[in-house]
Design a protein around this motif. Structure first.
Motif, PDB file in Angstrom:
ATOM      1  N   PRO A  39      -0.839  -9.366   2.759  1.00  0.00           N
ATOM      2  CA  PRO A  39      -1.105  -7.925   2.619  1.00  0.00           C
ATOM      3  C   PRO A  39      -0.489  -7.393   1.318  1.00  0.00           C
ATOM      4  O   PRO A  39       0.617  -7.762   0.951  1.00  0.00           O
ATOM      5  CB  PRO A  39      -0.415  -7.323   3.834  1.00  0.00           C
ATOM      6  CG  PRO A  39      -0.267  -8.431   4.798  1.00  0.00           C
ATOM      7  CD  PRO A  39      -0.122  -9.686   4.002  1.00  0.00           C
ATOM      8  N   VAL A  40      -1.252  -6.616   0.621  1.00  0.00           N
ATOM      9  CA  VAL A  40      -0.791  -6.044  -0.644  1.00  0.00           C
ATOM     10  C   VAL A  40      -0.190  -4.672  -0.337  1.00  0.00           C
ATOM     11  O   VAL A  40      -0.821  -3.851   0.309  1.00  0.00           O
ATOM     12  CB  VAL A  40      -1.992  -5.886  -1.608  1.00  0.00           C
ATOM     13  CG1 VAL A  40      -1.564  -5.224  -2.908  1.00  0.00           C
ATOM     14  CG2 VAL A  40      -2.645  -7.226  -1.857  1.00  0.00           C
ATOM     15  N   ALA A  41       1.055  -4.473  -0.776  1.00  0.00           N
ATOM     16  CA  ALA A  41       1.681  -3.167  -0.510  1.00  0.00           C
ATOM     17  C   ALA A  41       0.897  -2.093  -1.258  1.00  0.00           C
ATOM     18  O   ALA A  41       0.664  -2.213  -2.465  1.00  0.00           O
ATOM     19  CB  ALA A  41       3.128  -3.201  -0.991  1.00  0.00           C
ATOM     20  N   TRP A  42       0.454  -1.087  -0.531  1.00  0.00           N
ATOM     21  CA  TRP A  42      -0.403  -0.073  -1.147  1.00  0.00           C
ATOM     22  C   TRP A  42       0.385   1.209  -1.332  1.00  0.00           C
ATOM     23  O   TRP A  42       1.011   1.714  -0.413  1.00  0.00           O
ATOM     24  CB  TRP A  42      -1.610   0.172  -0.250  1.00  0.00           C
ATOM     25  CG  TRP A  42      -2.571   1.162  -0.828  1.00  0.00           C
ATOM     26  CD1 TRP A  42      -3.482   0.940  -1.801  1.00  0.00           C
ATOM     27  CD2 TRP A  42      -2.697   2.533  -0.449  1.00  0.00           C
ATOM     28  NE1 TRP A  42      -4.174   2.067  -2.074  1.00  0.00           N
ATOM     29  CE2 TRP A  42      -3.727   3.074  -1.255  1.00  0.00           C
ATOM     30  CE3 TRP A  42      -2.060   3.361   0.484  1.00  0.00           C
ATOM     31  CZ2 TRP A  42      -4.120   4.406  -1.161  1.00  0.00           C
ATOM     32  CZ3 TRP A  42      -2.466   4.691   0.577  1.00  0.00           C
ATOM     33  CH2 TRP A  42      -3.485   5.196  -0.231  1.00  0.00           C
ATOM     34  N   GLU A  43       0.407   1.648  -2.557  1.00  0.00           N
ATOM     35  CA  GLU A  43       1.118   2.911  -2.802  1.00  0.00           C
ATOM     36  C   GLU A  43       0.123   3.933  -3.287  1.00  0.00           C
ATOM     37  O   GLU A  43      -0.642   3.647  -4.207  1.00  0.00           O
ATOM     38  CB  GLU A  43       2.189   2.706  -3.879  1.00  0.00           C
ATOM     39  CG  GLU A  43       3.365   1.933  -3.359  1.00  0.00           C
ATOM     40  CD  GLU A  43       4.443   1.781  -4.416  1.00  0.00           C
ATOM     41  OE1 GLU A  43       4.501   2.644  -5.322  1.00  0.00           O
ATOM     42  OE2 GLU A  43       5.200   0.816  -4.325  1.00  0.00           O
ATOM     43  N   PRO A  44       0.143   5.093  -2.652  1.00  0.00           N
ATOM     44  CA  PRO A  44      -0.819   6.123  -3.114  1.00  0.00           C
ATOM     45  C   PRO A  44      -0.517   6.502  -4.574  1.00  0.00           C
ATOM     46  O   PRO A  44       0.636   6.531  -4.971  1.00  0.00           O
ATOM     47  CB  PRO A  44      -0.560   7.311  -2.176  1.00  0.00           C
ATOM     48  CG  PRO A  44       0.688   7.015  -1.429  1.00  0.00           C
ATOM     49  CD  PRO A  44       1.023   5.583  -1.576  1.00  0.00           C
ATOM     50  N   ARG A  45      -1.597   6.670  -5.374  1.00  0.00           N
ATOM     51  CA  ARG A  45      -1.376   7.069  -6.780  1.00  0.00           C
ATOM     52  C   ARG A  45      -1.767   8.501  -6.983  1.00  0.00           C
ATOM     53  O   ARG A  45      -2.697   8.978  -6.347  1.00  0.00           O
ATOM     54  CB  ARG A  45      -2.220   6.187  -7.694  1.00  0.00           C
ATOM     55  CG  ARG A  45      -1.468   4.950  -8.098  1.00  0.00           C
ATOM     56  CD  ARG A  45      -2.293   4.070  -8.975  1.00  0.00           C
ATOM     57  NE  ARG A  45      -3.002   3.085  -8.132  1.00  0.00           N
ATOM     58  CZ  ARG A  45      -3.650   2.040  -8.600  1.00  0.00           C
ATOM     59  NH1 ARG A  45      -3.723   1.840  -9.897  1.00  0.00           N
ATOM     60  NH2 ARG A  45      -4.237   1.185  -7.812  1.00  0.00           N
TER      61      ARG A  45
END
Ligand code: LLP
Length: 439
Positions: free
Chosen positions: A433-439
């Motif tokens: 899983p790729v850590a997803w950070e809102p941009r």
């Protein structure tokens, strides 16, 4: 076109290498590449015999790009053939099989620095240099390793051989080698002679592949000899080796007439005798046959799985292989002959297009060929597939590559195993899983 040991018995069944194709299919499944040992050996020995008539004797270097595996390298070593490799991978395969490095010619128009170092450390017999950048890289790697690099310069002789545009290499407008025109080759020779860790042994020129005339080979040798004479006259430098490359055509179709090897060698022998200055030794002649050694030894065996009549009436027959194991029809409009086991000598009654299994409209092995009535589950054998078929095979559509089996005098030897689904995912790493950070 067919392997030397190919025959069809009274019940119309095909035999190769003293084995029934049907039994091989039962043992190994389809698609299946078969190689006939007797054919390979006869072709190798023909080159060796022809080149041994030269003074000094010539040497053949089999072009591994046509087909290479560890077992093939072992066979070549046993036959005392040289080997032309074009990558670290081909070199690794040969060395792993115990092939003598001194009989290896390292080719390629782009060799990485690490491939050059690998070849020098392994002490290959010859490096064929293709560009100014590479000449400098060879010099600097040889200096770093404290060795002298045995080098041939690849010359582009300006010969346009009659073959498919994609497999022509001798014309000036080519990515390969140093062109004879505009003094480019002369500059390369000057530079090679100045490099302290390069020993310039001679020239190489390969004019293309699947060439059916004799004249371009003679012309090629003459061109390299003329260049040598110019250098002898102007600077007193004379080559030890002239390598005229590969490219001898084979019979894909019954009407194809391959060039006569003995006649070509004989004419080259005359040219060399005439062209060598009286104070010098005649250069050794090298050849690099690939296709003409292995193509006709090979067949590919498929199973017919689909028959379809399309609007307009044309028949398609589809098999369990295709462009993944033979890209040549799609890439070069290459044409093949085929036959059906158990009907091999029946009269053709149908015109069919043989399609492959890959998701590509262009995946057609043979267009509109004449065959006896084709039935589902028939075994279809395509001839002259020994060269540039396995070596150019891919895993497109994640289809495993077929096995390669050598046959000889009633014995079968597995040379390359069929790939498994496990093999296909061998280099894959699982998804994390790729850590997803809102941009
Ligand atoms: N030497 C050099 C420097 C080459 O570039 C080649 C082939 C050979 C020898 C061997 O040529 P042969 O005797 O096999 O014709 N994939 C294409 C053929 C490409 C040939 C590339 N160089 C095909 O399937 O027709």
């Amino acid at each position: 076109m067919t392997p030397d040991t190919y025959r069809v018995d009274e019940s119309h069944q095909m035999w190769i290498g003293g084995l029934r194709v049907r039994d091989l299919v039962a043992k190994y499944g389809t698609p299946l590449y078969l190689l006939d040992y007797a054919t390979i050996i006869a072709r190798i020995q023909h080159y060796q015999q022809a080149l041994s008539t030269l003074n000094p004797p010539g040497q053949a270097f089999y072009a591994g790009k046509a087909f290479l595996s560890e077992a093939m390298a072992g066979l070549l070593e046993e036959q005392q053939m040289g080997l032309d490799v074009v990558s670290g991978g081909e070199l690794y395969t040969a060395l792993r099989a115990g092939f003598s490095p001194a009989h290896i010619m390292f080719h390629g128009n782009v060799k990485t620095r690490s491939e050059i170092a690998y070849a020098l450390k392994a002490r290959v017999g010859y490096l064929v240099c293709d560009s100014f950048e590479e000449l400098d890289r060879i010099e600097s790697e040889a200096a770093r390793l404290g060795v002298t690099a045995p080098v041939l310069l690849r010359i582009t002789p300006g010969i346009e051989a009659h073959t498919h545009e994609f497999i022509r290499t001798g014309q000036f407008d080519s990515k390969f080698g140093f062109g004879l025109a505009e003094g480019i080759a002369d500059r390369a020779i000057t530079q090679a002679l100045e490099h302290r860790h390069v020993q310039l042994l001679g020239f190489h020129a390969h004019i293309g592949s699947q060439i059916l005339d004799e004249a371009p080979f003679i012309h090629n040798a003459q061109t390299l000899l003329d260049l040598s004479r110019q250098w002898y006259q102007s600077r007193g430098w004379w080559p030890e080796v002239l390598n005229i490359g590969g490219g001898f055509g084979i019979r894909y179709q019954p009407q194809d007439r391959p060039p006569q090897l003995d006649a070509v060698v004989q004419q080259i022998s005359h040219l060399i005798a005439k062209g060598t200055p009286s104070t010098m030794n005649p250069p050794r002649v090298f050849m690099e046959p690939g296709r003409s050694i292995i193509a006709e030894a090979g067949v590919t065996v498929y199973q017919v799985l689909v028959k379809k009549q399309v609007p307009g009436g044309k028949w398609y027959v589809a098999v369990d292989g295709g462009m993944g194991d033979n890209i040549r029809p799609a890439l070069y409009q290459a044409e093949y002959q085929a036959a059906i086991d158990s009907k091999a000598d029946w009269l053709p009654t149908q015109r069919v297009t043989v399609a492959g299994r890959y998701c590509e409209t262009g995946d057609v092995l043979m267009r509109e060929i004449n065959l006896p009535p084709v039935a589902i589950n028939d075994t279809l054998v395509v001839f002259a597939t020994g060269a540039y078929n396995y070596s150019m095979a891919s895993n497109y559509n994640r289809v495993p590559r077929p096995p390669v089996v050598l046959v000889d005098q009633g014995q079968d030897h597995l040379w390359i195993a069929r790939e498994s689904y496990e093999d296909l995912v061998h280099a894959d790493r699982p998804w994390t899983p790729v850590a997803w950070e809102p941009r």
